[in-house]
Design an enzyme around this catalytic site. Sequence first.
Site, short mmCIF file in Angstrom:
data_model
loop_
_atom_site.label_atom_id
_atom_site.label_comp_id
_atom_site.label_asym_id
_atom_site.label_seq_id
_atom_site.Cartn_x
_atom_site.Cartn_y
_atom_site.Cartn_z
N HIS A 51 -2.97 -15.94 56.78
CA HIS A 51 -2.25 -16.05 55.55
C HIS A 51 -2.85 -17.02 54.99
O HIS A 51 -2.75 -17.68 53.44
CB HIS A 51 -0.03 -16.18 55.11
CG HIS A 51 -0.26 -14.76 54.98
ND1 HIS A 51 -0.63 -14.12 56.41
CD2 HIS A 51 0.85 -14.43 55.00
CE1 HIS A 51 0.51 -13.21 56.90
NE2 HIS A 51 1.64 -13.09 55.19
N GLU A 87 0.94 -6.26 57.72
CA GLU A 87 1.56 -7.07 57.83
C GLU A 87 2.18 -6.22 59.38
O GLU A 87 2.57 -7.21 59.98
CB GLU A 87 2.79 -7.75 57.06
CG GLU A 87 2.74 -7.41 55.99
CD GLU A 87 2.56 -9.24 55.95
OE1 GLU A 87 2.46 -10.29 56.89
OE2 GLU A 87 2.51 -9.98 54.59
N HIS A 136 -1.27 -8.61 47.71
CA HIS A 136 -1.19 -9.40 49.02
C HIS A 136 -1.55 -8.97 50.55
O HIS A 136 -2.41 -10.21 51.07
CB HIS A 136 0.42 -10.42 49.41
CG HIS A 136 0.83 -10.84 50.46
ND1 HIS A 136 0.76 -12.50 50.30
CD2 HIS A 136 1.46 -10.03 51.23
CE1 HIS A 136 0.66 -12.42 51.36
NE2 HIS A 136 1.80 -11.33 52.11
N LYS A 161 14.38 -16.18 55.25
CA LYS A 161 13.86 -16.36 54.32
C LYS A 161 13.28 -16.40 52.67
O LYS A 161 13.43 -14.98 52.37
CB LYS A 161 11.77 -17.25 54.28
CG LYS A 161 11.41 -17.91 55.35
CD LYS A 161 9.83 -17.72 55.54
CE LYS A 161 9.09 -18.71 56.38
NZ LYS A 161 7.89 -18.45 56.91
N ARG A 209 28.43 -21.69 46.86
CA ARG A 209 27.62 -22.99 48.97
C ARG A 209 27.09 -21.40 49.73
O ARG A 209 26.95 -21.98 50.93
CB ARG A 209 28.14 -23.63 48.94
CG ARG A 209 28.49 -24.98 47.95
CD ARG A 209 29.27 -25.97 48.39
NE ARG A 209 28.92 -26.96 47.38
CZ ARG A 209 30.12 -27.50 46.68
NH1 ARG A 209 31.21 -26.03 47.33
NH2 ARG A 209 30.13 -28.07 45.89
N ASN A 265 1.90 -15.96 60.10
CA ASN A 265 1.37 -16.26 58.85
C ASN A 265 -0.34 -16.60 59.51
O ASN A 265 -1.33 -16.67 59.05
CB ASN A 265 1.10 -18.05 58.56
CG ASN A 265 2.65 -18.22 58.16
OD1 ASN A 265 2.81 -17.69 57.33
ND2 ASN A 265 3.08 -19.80 58.40
N GLU A 293 10.55 -22.34 61.47
CA GLU A 293 10.06 -22.64 61.30
C GLU A 293 9.07 -24.34 62.03
O GLU A 293 8.00 -25.00 60.72
CB GLU A 293 8.85 -22.55 60.28
CG GLU A 293 7.12 -21.85 60.06
CD GLU A 293 6.90 -21.22 59.06
OE1 GLU A 293 7.00 -20.31 58.46
OE2 GLU A 293 5.91 -22.08 58.70
N HIS A 319 -3.92 -16.51 50.88
CA HIS A 319 -3.43 -17.14 49.75
C HIS A 319 -4.18 -17.50 49.50
O HIS A 319 -4.18 -17.76 47.79
CB HIS A 319 -2.53 -18.22 50.40
CG HIS A 319 -0.66 -18.00 51.41
ND1 HIS A 319 -0.28 -18.49 52.00
CD2 HIS A 319 -0.21 -16.59 50.44
CE1 HIS A 319 0.80 -17.55 52.44
NE2 HIS A 319 0.70 -16.57 51.03
N LYS A 339 9.35 -9.57 64.73
CA LYS A 339 9.68 -10.44 64.19
C LYS A 339 10.83 -10.96 64.65
O LYS A 339 10.92 -12.34 64.55
CB LYS A 339 9.89 -9.98 62.92
CG LYS A 339 9.88 -10.73 62.13
CD LYS A 339 9.11 -11.59 60.59
CE LYS A 339 10.37 -12.45 60.15
NZ LYS A 339 9.85 -12.76 58.71
N ARG A 382 6.95 -19.74 65.01
CA ARG A 382 7.10 -19.17 63.79
C ARG A 382 6.15 -19.36 62.71
O ARG A 382 5.96 -17.59 61.80
CB ARG A 382 8.60 -19.31 62.81
CG ARG A 382 8.65 -17.46 61.56
CD ARG A 382 9.74 -18.07 60.75
NE ARG A 382 10.78 -16.85 59.83
CZ ARG A 382 11.35 -16.84 59.68
NH1 ARG A 382 12.39 -17.76 59.95
NH2 ARG A 382 11.14 -16.09 58.75
N1 GLY Z 1 6.70 -13.84 56.30
C1 GLY Z 1 6.50 -14.88 56.93
C2 GLY Z 1 8.14 -15.76 58.15
O1 GLY Z 1 9.16 -14.69 57.90
O2 GLY Z 1 8.02 -16.07 58.57
#
Ligand code: GLY
Length: 367
Positions: A250, A187, A268, A145, A123, A247, A239, A254, A229, A243
């Site tokens: 993206h 990025e 990418h 993430k 957990r 993207n 998000e 994508h 960030k 946040r």
């Molecule tokens: N890579 C996008 C984020 O961390 O929200």
Amino acid sequence: MTVVPVELGERAYDIHIGAGTLAQSGALMKGVAGKNAHNLPVVTDANVAALHYPALARSLEDAGFTPLPIVLPPGEQTKSFSYLENLLDSLLALEIERGGLVVAFGGGVIGDLTGFAAGILKRGVAFAQIPTTLLSQVDSSVGGKTAIDTRHGKNLVGVFHQPRIVIADTDVLKTLPARELLSGYAEVMKYGLLGDENFFAWLETNASSALAGDEAAIAHAVAHSCRMKADIVVRDEREAGDRALLNLGHTFGHALETELGYSDLLTHGEAVAMGCVLAFQLSARLGLCPEADAIRVENHLAAIGFRTRIAQISGKRPGAEALLGHMRHDKKAEGGRMTFILARGIGKAFVTRDVEEKDVLRLLAND
Ligand code: GLY
């Protein structure tokens, strides 16, 4: 060394950035590992292990830890249910306790897989990120993430699980293949485009030297990206809003990657770079952003070696309809509306679902 705090209350942690931080990992880890965490599983891939594991192991041993390497094959295929199961089994076999610490030592794939395993093992056990690619140093290692891919798409199964510490050694970037380093740069540039025109201007002047190995320049680029960030993650950890700005590029990126089957035709980062150009072109066409800004974005990316137009992808040109189809199925789409990050200018991005498909189609067909 620059230390960037991620102020998330009881989940707060620091990002340590600079040339040679790998050698300080043991000492840094002492500050975050629980009292009983002597054995440290280090999850890595065979490429990173061959180049950098001895330096990390030495530093951990000097600090009194016993590193236990778990070496996976390199590549995205390890972000899967079967490798997750194997990794959990390996960690359980090492008798990792709830108060233990697992180290992710590699690029985004290793970080995402290891973070997810740590997030669900017993957990949730603590984990440390030691990112070894530019992309993972400025993006995926920060913010918690974690995920694996499924047959339905990438990153669809995972948890938010913040690391206890991030250690980004910019020296390690020197061993990256040039294409991978440049891909990660997409990025970095994204941060300038989404929220800091001065940083973008700095990159216009300094990106080439940073990518050519100028230590001060690359350390500044990584630290500033991490600061931006961290700031966004603190405002919106899960998000629900801002946040999503991360993207930028993206949604288009994508779609391109999916249509090209995630092949070598476009990495990418290359897809994100092309996606940023498309996002600025769309913003300009919709009258939201000066045309001059869209041109400036494209010129910068072209100057440092990115392809900026869909027509430059070799082989079969991805069709506009097919790309739009992928965008409709993007995991960020809601209520059938696609999510776009558009801009009112360089450094002024915003999130919107208010984009007509016909405008996107026209842009993709003519790019
Ligand atoms: N890579 C996008 C984020 O961390 O929200």
